[in-house]
Design a protein around this motif. Structure first.
Motif, PDB file in Angstrom:
ATOM      1  N   UNK A 217      12.063 -32.262  39.354  1.00  0.00           N
ATOM      2  CA  UNK A 217      11.360 -33.096  38.387  1.00  0.00           C
ATOM      3  C   UNK A 217      11.286 -32.396  37.028  1.00  0.00           C
ATOM      4  N   UNK A 218      10.947 -31.118  37.039  1.00  0.00           N
ATOM      5  CA  UNK A 218      10.833 -30.356  35.789  1.00  0.00           C
ATOM      6  C   UNK A 218      12.188 -30.254  35.088  1.00  0.00           C
ATOM      7  N   UNK A 219      13.227 -29.982  35.854  1.00  0.00           N
ATOM      8  CA  UNK A 219      14.565 -29.849  35.276  1.00  0.00           C
ATOM      9  C   UNK A 219      15.029 -31.184  34.713  1.00  0.00           C
ATOM     10  N   UNK A 220      14.741 -32.243  35.439  1.00  0.00           N
ATOM     11  CA  UNK A 220      15.141 -33.586  35.021  1.00  0.00           C
ATOM     12  C   UNK A 220      14.622 -33.911  33.623  1.00  0.00           C
ATOM     13  N   UNK A 221      13.427 -33.414  33.294  1.00  0.00           N
ATOM     14  CA  UNK A 221      12.812 -33.749  32.013  1.00  0.00           C
ATOM     15  C   UNK A 221      13.463 -33.053  30.825  1.00  0.00           C
ATOM     16  N   UNK A 222      14.228 -31.998  31.037  1.00  0.00           N
ATOM     17  CA  UNK A 222      14.802 -31.277  29.901  1.00  0.00           C
ATOM     18  C   UNK A 222      16.322 -31.394  29.777  1.00  0.00           C
ATOM     19  N   UNK A 223      17.023 -31.644  30.882  1.00  0.00           N
ATOM     20  CA  UNK A 223      18.485 -31.552  30.812  1.00  0.00           C
ATOM     21  C   UNK A 223      19.127 -32.644  29.956  1.00  0.00           C
ATOM     22  N   UNK A 224      18.436 -33.781  29.786  1.00  0.00           N
ATOM     23  CA  UNK A 224      18.998 -34.848  28.965  1.00  0.00           C
ATOM     24  C   UNK A 224      18.503 -34.796  27.518  1.00  0.00           C
ATOM     25  N   UNK A 225      17.588 -33.883  27.223  1.00  0.00           N
ATOM     26  CA  UNK A 225      17.057 -33.790  25.861  1.00  0.00           C
ATOM     27  C   UNK A 225      18.099 -33.399  24.820  1.00  0.00           C
ATOM     28  N   UNK A 226      19.030 -32.468  25.115  1.00  0.00           N
ATOM     29  CA  UNK A 226      20.059 -32.170  24.111  1.00  0.00           C
ATOM     30  C   UNK A 226      20.903 -33.393  23.741  1.00  0.00           C
ATOM     31  N   UNK A 227      21.233 -34.211  24.736  1.00  0.00           N
ATOM     32  CA  UNK A 227      22.010 -35.408  24.464  1.00  0.00           C
ATOM     33  C   UNK A 227      21.252 -36.385  23.584  1.00  0.00           C
ATOM     34  N   UNK A 228      19.957 -36.547  23.841  1.00  0.00           N
ATOM     35  CA  UNK A 228      19.140 -37.431  23.016  1.00  0.00           C
ATOM     36  C   UNK A 228      19.002 -36.890  21.595  1.00  0.00           C
ATOM     37  N   UNK A 229      18.806 -35.562  21.472  1.00  0.00           N
ATOM     38  CA  UNK A 229      18.719 -34.962  20.139  1.00  0.00           C
ATOM     39  C   UNK A 229      19.998 -35.238  19.352  1.00  0.00           C
ATOM     40  N   UNK A 230      21.120 -35.056  20.001  1.00  0.00           N
ATOM     41  CA  UNK A 230      22.410 -35.275  19.334  1.00  0.00           C
ATOM     42  C   UNK A 230      22.591 -36.742  18.957  1.00  0.00           C
ATOM     43  N   UNK A 231      22.213 -37.642  19.866  1.00  0.00           N
ATOM     44  CA  UNK A 231      22.354 -39.073  19.615  1.00  0.00           C
ATOM     45  C   UNK A 231      21.519 -39.515  18.420  1.00  0.00           C
ATOM     46  N   UNK A 232      20.234 -39.198  18.449  1.00  0.00           N
ATOM     47  CA  UNK A 232      19.360 -39.627  17.354  1.00  0.00           C
ATOM     48  C   UNK A 232      19.665 -38.868  16.067  1.00  0.00           C
ATOM     49  N   UNK A 233      20.015 -37.589  16.202  1.00  0.00           N
ATOM     50  CA  UNK A 233      20.355 -36.810  15.021  1.00  0.00           C
ATOM     51  C   UNK A 233      21.585 -37.337  14.319  1.00  0.00           C
ATOM     52  N   UNK A 234      22.524 -37.901  15.087  1.00  0.00           N
ATOM     53  CA  UNK A 234      23.752 -38.437  14.484  1.00  0.00           C
ATOM     54  C   UNK A 234      23.478 -39.681  13.652  1.00  0.00           C
ATOM     55  N   UNK A 235      22.321 -40.291  13.851  1.00  0.00           N
ATOM     56  CA  UNK A 235      21.966 -41.497  13.098  1.00  0.00           C
ATOM     57  C   UNK A 235      21.249 -41.158  11.790  1.00  0.00           C
ATOM     58  N   UNK A 236      20.979 -39.875  11.586  1.00  0.00           N
ATOM     59  CA  UNK A 236      20.289 -39.434  10.385  1.00  0.00           C
ATOM     60  C   UNK A 236      21.173 -38.485   9.594  1.00  0.00           C
ATOM     61  N   UNK A 237      20.943 -38.417   8.303  1.00  0.00           N
ATOM     62  CA  UNK A 237      21.571 -37.405   7.477  1.00  0.00           C
ATOM     63  C   UNK A 237      20.667 -36.188   7.463  1.00  0.00           C
ATOM     64  N   UNK A 238      21.180 -35.030   7.877  1.00  0.00           N
ATOM     65  CA  UNK A 238      20.349 -33.831   7.884  1.00  0.00           C
ATOM     66  C   UNK A 238      19.852 -33.565   6.463  1.00  0.00           C
ATOM     67  N   UNK A 239      18.548 -33.437   6.335  1.00  0.00           N
ATOM     68  CA  UNK A 239      17.939 -33.257   5.028  1.00  0.00           C
ATOM     69  C   UNK A 239      17.648 -34.560   4.317  1.00  0.00           C
ATOM     70  N   UNK A 240      18.021 -35.691   4.927  1.00  0.00           N
ATOM     71  CA  UNK A 240      17.785 -36.993   4.324  1.00  0.00           C
ATOM     72  C   UNK A 240      16.387 -37.523   4.602  1.00  0.00           C
ATOM     73  N   UNK A 241      16.149 -38.771   4.203  1.00  0.00           N
ATOM     74  CA  UNK A 241      14.810 -39.353   4.266  1.00  0.00           C
ATOM     75  C   UNK A 241      14.252 -39.359   5.674  1.00  0.00           C
ATOM     76  N   UNK A 242      14.972 -39.931   6.635  1.00  0.00           N
ATOM     77  CA  UNK A 242      14.425 -40.027   7.991  1.00  0.00           C
ATOM     78  C   UNK A 242      14.380 -38.682   8.686  1.00  0.00           C
ATOM     79  N   UNK A 243      15.301 -37.798   8.339  1.00  0.00           N
ATOM     80  CA  UNK A 243      15.240 -36.433   8.861  1.00  0.00           C
ATOM     81  C   UNK A 243      13.928 -35.780   8.421  1.00  0.00           C
ATOM     82  N   UNK A 244      13.598 -35.945   7.140  1.00  0.00           N
ATOM     83  CA  UNK A 244      12.359 -35.376   6.606  1.00  0.00           C
ATOM     84  C   UNK A 244      11.136 -36.036   7.231  1.00  0.00           C
TER      85      UNK A 244
END
Length: 296
Positions: A217-244
């Motif tokens: 259960x504990x492992x399940x909660x973290x192993x997909x977090x990198x994929x989600x970070x990458x997915x949502x991060x790809x929708x933002x410009x680093x340093x842009x409005x929504x990133x800020x």
């Protein structure tokens, strides 16, 4: 599942900390989740799950057994000096304890702004760490707010939970239907063991040896977090409005969790942190050249 290493002694913790040297910061290397009985100022911390992405390894740190030592135990000088890199680049952070610098501890890592740490809804984790161990988180990326910033759900009124975020994006995360079913089974089994409303007991997080179902259960909660970070991060410009906005919102959540008036539970936690009027004002400030305190 990646390899899982259980850390329950200061010696094991020191050895683990020695491996967290010269880690990349983009994308973040550290993905964290806490578990305990009513995790908050009103409960306990039993486990800290740390997924180190470059090593593809999960560390389950036994806070119940280690207590304050989990955060104060340093990397041993001998280990650190023997493995210290000769130099770092702008894309990495050196965690080694050089002469004149404080020894690397888990507390130091959690409180260093230059070391990004990724959580999903950091509020109660931050509340528990600050209340019980005087740890003030910094450098936080809250994936829940990254989702809210880039949401395709049509409204920012409500927040999305981790399980639904994984479910909604399973194809984008390359999770097969069979793997998704395993995810759901692990989640349900864990909830049945610890959730009081399902007849479970929070004490299962404090049982030693730890049940395999709780580890999963504990492992399940973290192993997909990198994929989600990458997915949502790809929708933002680093340093842009929504990133800020997401970064400011993450820092505000940590600050909020330190306040006396903070409420760990309640209906209010279902709602997003930005109203249409706040977003409009933040946009105005951004377009006028303001780059901080957009929602202040």
């Amino acid at each position: 599942m990646p390899p899982v290493i259980f850390i329950s002694t200061p010696e094991e913790l020191s050895s683990m900390l020695a491996t967290l040297e010269d880690l990349p910061v983009s994308p973040p290397s550290l993905y964290i989740d806490l578990e305990g009985a009513k995790l908050s100022r009103n409960g306990t911390i039993a486990l800290l799950t740390l997924y180190v992405l470059p090593k593809k390894t999960v560390y389950l740190i036994d806070i119940y057994t280690l207590g304050a030592r989990a955060f104060s135990t340093p990397t041993t000088a001998a280990t650190a000096s023997a493995t210290a890199p000769l130099a770092t680049t702008s894309d990495t952070v050196d965690l080694t304890a050089d002469a004149g610098k404080p020894a690397t501890t888990l507390k130091l890592i959690l409180e260093t702004p230059e070391i990004p740490k990724v959580f999903f809804d950091v509020r109660n984790d931050s509340d528990a760490l600050f209340s019980h161990y005087a740890i003030s988180l910094a450098g936080i990326h809250d994936i829940q707010l990254m989702e809210l910033a880039t949401t395709t759900r049509g409204s920012r009124e409500y927040l999305l939970g981790l399980s639904k975020a994984i479910d909604y994006n399973s194809s984008r995360l390359n999770i097969t239907p069979k793997q998704m079913q395993v995810c759901r089974t692990i989640k349900e089994t864990g909830l049945n063991l610890f959730a009081p409303e399902r007849g479970g007991r929070y004490a299962v997080f404090e049982e030693r040896p730890l049940r395999q179902a709780i580890k999963d259960y504990c492992v399940q909660d973290v192993v997909h977090m990198p994929g989600l970070w990458k997915l949502y991060g790809s929708r933002m410009t680093e340093g842009g409005f929504w990133w800020a906005m997401a970064a400011e919102g993450s820092a505000s959540r940590v600050e909020e969790s330190h306040q006396i008036r903070y409420r760990p539970d309640g209906e209010h936690k279902r709602y997003g942190c930005w109203s249409p009027a706040q977003i409009k004002e933040a946009r105005r400030r951004w377009n006028a050249g303001q780059r901080s305190n957009l929602c202040g």
